[in-house]
Design a protein around this motif. Structure first.
Motif, mmCIF file in Angstrom:
data_model
loop_
_atom_site.group_PDB
_atom_site.id
_atom_site.type_symbol
_atom_site.label_atom_id
_atom_site.label_comp_id
_atom_site.label_asym_id
_atom_site.label_seq_id
_atom_site.Cartn_x
_atom_site.Cartn_y
_atom_site.Cartn_z
ATOM 1 N N ASN A 175 0.795 -1.301 -0.028
ATOM 2 C CA ASN A 175 -0.219 0.156 -0.070
ATOM 3 C C ASN A 175 0.705 1.399 -0.200
ATOM 4 O O ASN A 175 0.545 2.208 -0.908
ATOM 5 N N MET A 209 -3.640 -2.597 -2.860
ATOM 6 C CA MET A 209 -3.663 -1.202 -3.222
ATOM 7 C C MET A 209 -5.177 -0.824 -2.999
ATOM 8 O O MET A 209 -6.083 -1.476 -3.237
ATOM 9 N N THR A 210 -5.262 0.608 -2.358
ATOM 10 C CA THR A 210 -6.488 0.941 -1.842
ATOM 11 C C THR A 210 -6.869 2.237 -2.456
ATOM 12 O O THR A 210 -5.999 3.068 -2.560
ATOM 13 N N GLY A 243 -0.506 7.984 -6.276
ATOM 14 C CA GLY A 243 -0.974 9.419 -5.927
ATOM 15 C C GLY A 243 -0.165 10.656 -6.552
ATOM 16 O O GLY A 243 -0.565 11.589 -6.692
ATOM 17 N N THR A 284 -3.135 0.897 7.537
ATOM 18 C CA THR A 284 -3.263 -0.406 6.960
ATOM 19 C C THR A 284 -2.886 -1.729 7.565
ATOM 20 O O THR A 284 -3.491 -2.672 7.411
ATOM 21 N N ASP A 325 0.334 2.998 -3.421
ATOM 22 C CA ASP A 325 -0.558 4.124 -3.348
ATOM 23 C C ASP A 325 -0.160 5.361 -3.332
ATOM 24 O O ASP A 325 -0.387 6.469 -3.745
ATOM 25 N N SER A 326 1.051 5.295 -2.960
ATOM 26 C CA SER A 326 2.086 6.613 -2.893
ATOM 27 C C SER A 326 2.535 6.952 -4.598
ATOM 28 O O SER A 326 2.459 7.956 -4.900
ATOM 29 N N GLY A 341 -6.015 5.070 0.167
ATOM 30 C CA GLY A 341 -4.649 5.505 0.479
ATOM 31 C C GLY A 341 -4.151 6.227 -1.152
ATOM 32 O O GLY A 341 -3.477 7.213 -0.888
ATOM 33 N N THR A 342 -4.816 5.807 -2.096
ATOM 34 C CA THR A 342 -4.333 6.854 -3.284
ATOM 35 C C THR A 342 -4.803 8.109 -3.183
ATOM 36 O O THR A 342 -4.112 9.017 -3.507
#
Length: 283
Positions: A93, A156-157, A101, A209, A97-98, A160-161
């Protein structure tokens, strides 16, 4: 109206009634929230004959339950399974996600808002409605009753994104452009320039998470069939169907399972609070 201290030798202090009410409500809320944990720990120190004795301090406390549970190879296996799943999913994650993002926040390309909206729209779908597609997918690819089958829905969420995108938008574009002029590639810029500037968001994402996957029950229960792959919550629930319900052992296992979450909160609470506050401001 104010409450004024009249104690001799002490400076005059004034406490607003509203603050007293807030403190009282906070104290009552804290007591209500911690009471189940206290009784869980208390029950774990009782033998079978004392389980239904509601005294907080057991009449004859014993550690036999902990010795038996920790000596059970199944419990150790479940603990390791939960740790493996929670750690790997947390790392995944934080990375993906980072990365997504950052891409949505700092790259200008056609359709990026459509992509972002599509990702956010998944937050509107209840988890229960996703279980069937997840199960069919896991069955088709042979992921049932495996570590990967437990982990893949959370690698992956959308949350989080969204969280990381909001924080990366606060990173000055001048830093990014200066790094590009210096000849750094985009991955290096993301890793060495942007990531250190969003540490609070990374900390909050990692903590939430980990806790979410450590306590996950519904999906691991559905996707696993062999006891060797049970996570800790699923394994503990199996105690309730073995011959008779042994509440003292269930509470002992729950106490041990709660320990990592308590340690995380005690040592990282400032990161949790800061991450939530900043996430609220960014949102």
């Amino acid at each position: 109206m104010t409450v004024t201290s009249s104690s001799p030798g002490l400076p005059m202090s004034r406490i607003k009634p509203g603050r007293i009410v807030s403190w009282t409500l906070l104290f009552i809320g804290g007591v209500i929230m911690i009471t189940p944990i206290i009784f869980m720990l208390s029950t774990s120190l009782k033998d079978a004959s004392q389980v239904y004795d509601l005294r907080v301090i057991p009449a004859a406390p014993t550690l036999d339950n902990y010795i038996e549970i920790l000596g059970d190879g199944r419990f150790t296996r479940w603990f390791i399974n939960s740790m493996i799943v929670a750690v790997i999913v947390t790392i995944s994650n934080v990375f993906f996600d980072s990365l997504v993002g950052y891409t949505l926040a700092k790259f200008k390309f056609r359709g990026r808002y459509l992509v972002f909206i599509a990702i956010l729209s998944t937050l509107m779908i209840p988890t229960e409605m996703l279980v069937l597609p997840w199960y069919l997918m896991a069955s088709q690819f042979g992921w049932l009753d495996s570590y990967w089958g437990i982990m893949f829905p959370g690698m992956m969420t959308a949350f989080g994104t969204f969280l990381m995108k909001q924080f990366f938008e606060g990173v000055p574009d001048d830093f990014i452009e200066a790094a590009r002029i210096d000849g750094l590639n985009e991955f290096t810029i993301w890793w060495k320039i942007a990531m250190p500037l969003v540490t609070p968001a990374l900390s909050a994402l990692a903590i939430f998470t980990f806790l979410g996957n450590w306590t996950a029950f519904f999906w691991p229960l559905i996707v696993t069939t062999s006891a060797e792959l049970y996570t800790l919550p699923v394994g503990l629930s199996s105690f309730a169907v073995e011959q008779s319900i042994q509440w003292e052992k269930i509470m002992t296992g729950a106490s041990i399972a709660t320990l990592p979450t308590l340690l995380i909160f005690l040592f990282l609470q400032r990161y949790i609070v800061r991450g939530v506050m900043l996430a609220g401001l960014k949102g």
